[in-house]
Scaffold this motif. Sequence first.
Motif, PDB file in Angstrom:
ATOM      1  N   VAL A   4       0.844  -1.202   0.000  1.00 45.10           N
ATOM      2  CA  VAL A   4       0.000   0.000   0.000  1.00 45.10           C
ATOM      3  C   VAL A   4       0.876   1.247   0.000  1.00 45.10           C
ATOM      4  N   GLU A   5       1.904   1.270   0.839  1.00 45.74           N
ATOM      5  CA  GLU A   5       2.790   2.435   0.884  1.00 45.74           C
ATOM      6  C   GLU A   5       3.609   2.557  -0.387  1.00 45.74           C
ATOM      7  N   GLU A   6       3.955   1.436  -1.020  1.00 48.75           N
ATOM      8  CA  GLU A   6       4.638   1.489  -2.313  1.00 48.75           C
ATOM      9  C   GLU A   6       3.736   2.124  -3.363  1.00 48.75           C
ATOM     10  N   LYS A   7       2.449   1.768  -3.340  1.00 48.16           N
ATOM     11  CA  LYS A   7       1.497   2.351  -4.291  1.00 48.16           C
ATOM     12  C   LYS A   7       1.348   3.851  -4.042  1.00 48.16           C
ATOM     13  N   LEU A   8       1.299   4.242  -2.773  1.00 46.36           N
ATOM     14  CA  LEU A   8       1.261   5.677  -2.459  1.00 46.36           C
ATOM     15  C   LEU A   8       2.477   6.383  -3.053  1.00 46.36           C
ATOM     16  N   ALA A   9       3.655   5.783  -2.888  1.00 53.33           N
ATOM     17  CA  ALA A   9       4.884   6.376  -3.417  1.00 53.33           C
ATOM     18  C   ALA A   9       4.819   6.503  -4.934  1.00 53.33           C
ATOM     19  N   GLU A  10       4.272   5.491  -5.616  1.00 56.94           N
ATOM     20  CA  GLU A  10       4.108   5.561  -7.074  1.00 56.94           C
ATOM     21  C   GLU A  10       3.241   6.751  -7.474  1.00 56.94           C
ATOM     22  N   LEU A  11       2.283   7.090  -6.610  1.00 55.98           N
ATOM     23  CA  LEU A  11       1.389   8.218  -6.867  1.00 55.98           C
ATOM     24  C   LEU A  11       1.986   9.549  -6.416  1.00 55.98           C
ATOM     25  N   GLY A  12       3.221   9.497  -5.890  1.00 55.18           N
ATOM     26  CA  GLY A  12       3.875  10.715  -5.413  1.00 55.18           C
ATOM     27  C   GLY A  12       3.409  11.148  -4.038  1.00 55.18           C
ATOM     28  N   LEU A  13       2.814  10.223  -3.285  1.00 53.40           N
ATOM     29  CA  LEU A  13       2.285  10.530  -1.957  1.00 53.40           C
ATOM     30  C   LEU A  13       3.052   9.755  -0.888  1.00 53.40           C
ATOM     31  N   THR A  14       3.074  10.306   0.302  1.00 56.96           N
ATOM     32  CA  THR A  14       3.679   9.601   1.433  1.00 56.96           C
ATOM     33  C   THR A  14       2.672   9.553   2.565  1.00 56.96           C
ATOM     34  N   LEU A  15       2.760   8.491   3.335  1.00 52.94           N
ATOM     35  CA  LEU A  15       1.888   8.353   4.492  1.00 52.94           C
ATOM     36  C   LEU A  15       2.396   9.300   5.574  1.00 52.94           C
ATOM     37  N   PRO A  16       1.551  10.188   6.069  1.00 51.51           N
ATOM     38  CA  PRO A  16       1.996  11.131   7.102  1.00 51.51           C
ATOM     39  C   PRO A  16       2.074  10.446   8.463  1.00 51.51           C
ATOM     40  N   GLY A  17       2.631  11.153   9.432  1.00 53.02           N
ATOM     41  CA  GLY A  17       2.514  10.708  10.811  1.00 53.02           C
ATOM     42  C   GLY A  17       1.066  10.827  11.226  1.00 53.02           C
ATOM     43  N   VAL A  18       0.695  10.149  12.294  1.00 52.25           N
ATOM     44  CA  VAL A  18      -0.691  10.204  12.764  1.00 52.25           C
ATOM     45  C   VAL A  18      -0.989  11.611  13.258  1.00 52.25           C
ATOM     46  N   ALA A  19      -2.079  12.164  12.764  1.00 51.43           N
ATOM     47  CA  ALA A  19      -2.497  13.504  13.188  1.00 51.43           C
ATOM     48  C   ALA A  19      -2.884  13.469  14.667  1.00 51.43           C
ATOM     49  N   ALA A  20      -2.380  14.414  15.412  1.00 53.26           N
ATOM     50  CA  ALA A  20      -2.690  14.490  16.841  1.00 53.26           C
ATOM     51  C   ALA A  20      -4.160  14.843  17.031  1.00 53.26           C
ATOM     52  N   PRO A  21      -4.850  14.154  17.938  1.00 52.75           N
ATOM     53  CA  PRO A  21      -6.248  14.491  18.202  1.00 52.75           C
ATOM     54  C   PRO A  21      -6.381  15.940  18.680  1.00 52.75           C
ATOM     55  N   VAL A  22      -7.488  16.578  18.306  1.00 51.28           N
ATOM     56  CA  VAL A  22      -7.733  17.956  18.734  1.00 51.28           C
ATOM     57  C   VAL A  22      -8.669  18.015  19.935  1.00 51.28           C
ATOM     58  N   ALA A  23      -9.032  16.847  20.481  1.00 53.20           N
ATOM     59  CA  ALA A  23      -9.910  16.775  21.659  1.00 53.20           C
ATOM     60  C   ALA A  23      -9.664  15.433  22.351  1.00 53.20           C
ATOM     61  N   ALA A  24     -10.627  14.967  23.141  1.00 53.51           N
ATOM     62  CA  ALA A  24     -10.473  13.757  23.950  1.00 53.51           C
ATOM     63  C   ALA A  24     -10.936  12.518  23.183  1.00 53.51           C
ATOM     64  N   TYR A  25     -10.076  11.991  22.326  1.00 46.74           N
ATOM     65  CA  TYR A  25     -10.354  10.776  21.573  1.00 46.74           C
ATOM     66  C   TYR A  25      -9.044  10.214  21.055  1.00 46.74           C
ATOM     67  N   VAL A  26      -9.083   9.019  20.461  1.00 42.90           N
ATOM     68  CA  VAL A  26      -7.918   8.427  19.823  1.00 42.90           C
ATOM     69  C   VAL A  26      -8.146   8.428  18.311  1.00 42.90           C
ATOM     70  N   PRO A  27      -7.076   8.426  17.512  1.00 41.49           N
ATOM     71  CA  PRO A  27      -7.229   8.492  16.056  1.00 41.49           C
ATOM     72  C   PRO A  27      -7.942   7.283  15.437  1.00 41.49           C
ATOM     73  N   ALA A  28      -7.777   6.097  16.044  1.00 45.08           N
ATOM     74  CA  ALA A  28      -8.423   4.894  15.520  1.00 45.08           C
ATOM     75  C   ALA A  28      -8.497   3.858  16.629  1.00 45.08           C
ATOM     76  N   VAL A  29      -9.459   2.946  16.482  1.00 46.61           N
ATOM     77  CA  VAL A  29      -9.619   1.875  17.457  1.00 46.61           C
ATOM     78  C   VAL A  29     -10.015   0.608  16.702  1.00 46.61           C
ATOM     79  N   GLN A  30      -9.494  -0.527  17.180  1.00 51.05           N
ATOM     80  CA  GLN A  30      -9.843  -1.806  16.577  1.00 51.05           C
ATOM     81  C   GLN A  30     -10.908  -2.485  17.426  1.00 51.05           C
ATOM     82  N   SER A  31     -11.904  -3.060  16.738  1.00 53.34           N
ATOM     83  CA  SER A  31     -12.958  -3.829  17.385  1.00 53.34           C
ATOM     84  C   SER A  31     -13.111  -5.107  16.565  1.00 53.34           C
ATOM     85  N   GLY A  32     -12.617  -6.210  17.090  1.00 60.80           N
ATOM     86  CA  GLY A  32     -12.628  -7.456  16.323  1.00 60.80           C
ATOM     87  C   GLY A  32     -11.781  -7.320  15.085  1.00 60.80           C
ATOM     88  N   ASP A  33     -12.368  -7.628  13.928  1.00 60.52           N
ATOM     89  CA  ASP A  33     -11.599  -7.526  12.685  1.00 60.52           C
ATOM     90  C   ASP A  33     -11.856  -6.214  11.943  1.00 60.52           C
TER      91      ASP A  33
END
Length: 156
Positions: A4-33
């Motif tokens: 996936v990151e190789e494909k992003l690079a082919e498109l001239g894009l890079t995966l950024p660092g995780v954006a810091a939350p602007v309030a009381a939450y987390v950027p992502a959460v896993q629930s099962g699959d």
Amino acid sequence: MSKVEEKLAELGLTLPGVAAPVAAYVPAVQSGDHVLTAGQLPMVAGKLQITGKVGAEVTAEEAKQLAQICALNGLAAVKSVIGDLDRIEQVVKVVGFVASAPDFTGQPGVINGASELLGEVLGAAGVHARSAVGVSVLPLDAPVEIEFQVRVRAAG
């Protein structure tokens, strides 16, 4: 580097660092699959790229590019939870919010910025159900916000 990151690079894009939350939450959460992202704003290096309403201060084309940034931030959030974006089996649902001028009705075209990026980098796994919603205002006066849900393979 993942495929996936190789494909992003082919498109001239890079995966950024995780954006810091602007309030009381987390950027992502896993629930099962599934991994669900928080709403992702078009932040680059901790700053919004543009503010305002689409159809007024922000053009639809600018907003479409911002939706792509939101999707990149969402992929970074997913990676922070699962470690390897190649574990994504399917983008299940994308929800896009567009801070819209009262007469703006092009929300689907704006959210295509996120949908098209996910399709380009994930192929068939990037095809998803979607909602594109016009709203009066978004956090920090952002023009666009994207959240999504992905199904992932077990690690290992």
